[in-house]
Design an enzyme around this catalytic site. Sequence first.
Site, PDB file in Angstrom:
ATOM      1  N   HIS A   1     -24.828  74.154  26.864  1.00 30.78           N
ATOM      2  CA  HIS A   1     -26.085  74.225  26.125  1.00 30.78           C
ATOM      3  C   HIS A   1     -26.924  72.969  26.374  1.00 30.78           C
ATOM      4  O   HIS A   1     -26.706  71.935  25.776  1.00 30.78           O
ATOM      5  CB  HIS A   1     -25.805  74.382  24.635  1.00 30.78           C
ATOM      6  CG  HIS A   1     -26.906  75.100  23.922  1.00 30.78           C
ATOM      7  ND1 HIS A   1     -28.223  74.982  24.282  1.00 30.78           N
ATOM      8  CD2 HIS A   1     -26.883  75.979  22.885  1.00 30.78           C
ATOM      9  CE1 HIS A   1     -28.969  75.736  23.494  1.00 30.78           C
ATOM     10  NE2 HIS A   1     -28.175  76.357  22.639  1.00 30.78           N
TER      11      HIS A   1
ATOM     12  N   HIS B   1     -32.832  73.555  23.410  1.00 32.88           N
ATOM     13  CA  HIS B   1     -33.048  73.664  21.969  1.00 32.88           C
ATOM     14  C   HIS B   1     -32.861  72.392  21.165  1.00 32.88           C
ATOM     15  O   HIS B   1     -32.472  72.446  19.996  1.00 32.88           O
ATOM     16  CB  HIS B   1     -32.147  74.766  21.385  1.00 32.88           C
ATOM     17  CG  HIS B   1     -32.575  76.135  21.816  1.00 32.88           C
ATOM     18  ND1 HIS B   1     -32.028  77.285  21.329  1.00 32.88           N
ATOM     19  CD2 HIS B   1     -33.522  76.526  22.708  1.00 32.88           C
ATOM     20  CE1 HIS B   1     -32.605  78.335  21.901  1.00 32.88           C
ATOM     21  NE2 HIS B   1     -33.504  77.895  22.741  1.00 32.88           N
TER      22      HIS B   1
ATOM     23  N   TYR C   1     -30.593  70.221  21.248  1.00 37.45           N
ATOM     24  CA  TYR C   1     -29.215  69.768  21.025  1.00 37.45           C
ATOM     25  C   TYR C   1     -28.942  68.555  21.927  1.00 37.45           C
ATOM     26  O   TYR C   1     -29.803  68.100  22.664  1.00 37.45           O
ATOM     27  CB  TYR C   1     -28.229  70.911  21.272  1.00 37.45           C
ATOM     28  CG  TYR C   1     -28.404  72.091  20.324  1.00 37.45           C
ATOM     29  CD1 TYR C   1     -28.661  71.897  18.966  1.00 37.45           C
ATOM     30  CD2 TYR C   1     -28.339  73.394  20.791  1.00 37.45           C
ATOM     31  CE1 TYR C   1     -28.819  72.977  18.102  1.00 37.45           C
ATOM     32  CE2 TYR C   1     -28.505  74.477  19.930  1.00 37.45           C
ATOM     33  CZ  TYR C   1     -28.748  74.258  18.582  1.00 37.45           C
ATOM     34  OH  TYR C   1     -28.915  75.326  17.738  1.00 37.45           O
TER      35      TYR C   1
HETATM   36  C1  LIG Z   1     -30.072  84.300  13.879  1.00 37.09           C
HETATM   37  C2  LIG Z   1     -30.308  83.507  15.136  1.00 37.09           C
HETATM   38  C3  LIG Z   1     -29.516  82.415  15.415  1.00 37.09           C
HETATM   39  C4  LIG Z   1     -29.686  81.687  16.582  1.00 37.09           C
HETATM   40  N1  LIG Z   1     -28.881  80.630  16.811  1.00 37.09           N
HETATM   41  C5  LIG Z   1     -29.034  79.939  17.950  1.00 37.09           C
HETATM   42  C6  LIG Z   1     -28.181  78.841  18.214  1.00 37.09           C
HETATM   43  O1  LIG Z   1     -27.303  78.487  17.425  1.00 37.09           O
HETATM   44  N2  LIG Z   1     -28.361  78.173  19.358  1.00 37.09           N
HETATM   45  C7  LIG Z   1     -29.322  78.545  20.244  1.00 37.09           C
HETATM   46  O2  LIG Z   1     -29.456  77.933  21.277  1.00 37.09           O
HETATM   47  N3  LIG Z   1     -30.152  79.581  20.022  1.00 37.09           N
HETATM   48  C8  LIG Z   1     -30.024  80.280  18.909  1.00 37.09           C
HETATM   49  N4  LIG Z   1     -30.874  81.325  18.670  1.00 37.09           N
HETATM   50  C9  LIG Z   1     -31.917  81.664  19.661  1.00 37.09           C
HETATM   51  C10 LIG Z   1     -31.451  82.778  20.581  1.00 37.09           C
HETATM   52  O3  LIG Z   1     -30.424  82.302  21.425  1.00 37.09           O
HETATM   53  C11 LIG Z   1     -32.596  83.312  21.439  1.00 37.09           C
HETATM   54  O4  LIG Z   1     -33.056  82.317  22.313  1.00 37.09           O
HETATM   55  C12 LIG Z   1     -33.736  83.794  20.582  1.00 37.09           C
HETATM   56  O5  LIG Z   1     -33.276  84.663  19.564  1.00 37.09           O
HETATM   57  C13 LIG Z   1     -34.821  84.470  21.394  1.00 37.09           C
HETATM   58  O6  LIG Z   1     -34.435  85.725  21.856  1.00 37.09           O
HETATM   59  P1  LIG Z   1     -34.965  87.073  21.116  1.00 37.09           P
HETATM   60  O7  LIG Z   1     -36.468  87.013  21.118  1.00 37.09           O
HETATM   61  O8  LIG Z   1     -34.419  88.172  21.999  1.00 37.09           O
HETATM   62  O9  LIG Z   1     -34.416  87.091  19.742  1.00 37.09           O
HETATM   63  C14 LIG Z   1     -30.701  82.061  17.499  1.00 37.09           C
HETATM   64  C15 LIG Z   1     -31.507  83.156  17.216  1.00 37.09           C
HETATM   65  C16 LIG Z   1     -31.329  83.875  16.047  1.00 37.09           C
HETATM   66  C17 LIG Z   1     -32.225  85.062  15.783  1.00 37.09           C
END
Ligand SMILES: Cc1cc2nc3c(=O)[nH]c(=O)nc-3n(C[C@H](O)[C@H](O)[C@H](O)COP(=O)(O)O)c2cc1C
Length: 244
Positions: A61, A64, A66
């Site tokens: 990772h 984001h 991190y």
């Molecule tokens: C409930 C939820 C939790 C997420 N947790 C993380 C996370 O812990 N780490 C991360 O890098 N992205 C996290 N994401 C982002 C997703 O990996 C992804 O990039 C994001 O949902 C965009 O894709 P989508 O438009 O298809 O939802 C999270 C997204 C959601 C909805």
Amino acid sequence: MSASASPYRNRTTIRGEDGRPTRANCPTPRARARRDPARDRGLPACDRQRAQAGFDLVEIHGAHGYLLHQFLAADSNLRDDVYGGSLENRARLMLEVTDAVVGAWSADRVGVRISPIGSFNGTTDPAGEEAGLYVARELGQRNPAFLHLSEPDWAGGPELTDDYRRSLREAHPGVIVGAGNYDAAKASRLLSEGLIDAAAFGRSFIANPDLPRRLEEGLPLNAPVPDTFYGGDHSGYTDYPAHA
Ligand SMILES: Cc1cc2nc3c(=O)[nH]c(=O)nc-3n(C[C@H](O)[C@H](O)[C@H](O)COP(=O)(O)O)c2cc1C
């Protein structure tokens, strides 16, 4: 712990007194020491068995806001050692980690996630586009399983331009996975133009246990319920229906 002891401009989700998820402030981190005995003492050797852990692939990772992104981003990395300053230095930790994980397993089992533009968890890299291209190029030479591109428009950030996608593609001839606000139309267009090799889905996968079939057959999707995204009970985890 972060690249530098600069205030963390974000909140995180914890469990509140009522057991429900709630947002809380984070303290200012301390800067990571070159050798950090407090952290390193307990670190297990990065060996093949641990790297695999029964999975088919491992994703590093680097996105984001991190830790690896905190090192890469010019706004959160104020270091004056070989891990700070120039872009080459700021990217060093991400590439060293990649090399270590690849060395513990093999490049075709390791992917890396990056988020070059937009704002995530308080990190907004003013040199993010350039950093993304540099990392994409460096990683491309290592031929990993994939480069996973997190795009910020799903969370109110800007859309990636096709020009930038083309530059990324040039920098990284290997597999690129796109994520963020994908639906069948966006995925199909970018796949057919060769700008990504695969699309990843987040919220629509949460809400649709049978998402691949629905996309394949053009079926309507369940709408995700954001209130249940971050915890609670089984609601929003196991009770979205499959298509009849
Ligand atoms: C409930 C939820 C939790 C997420 N947790 C993380 C996370 O812990 N780490 C991360 O890098 N992205 C996290 N994401 C982002 C997703 O990996 C992804 O990039 C994001 O949902 C965009 O894709 P989508 O438009 O298809 O939802 C999270 C997204 C959601 C909805």
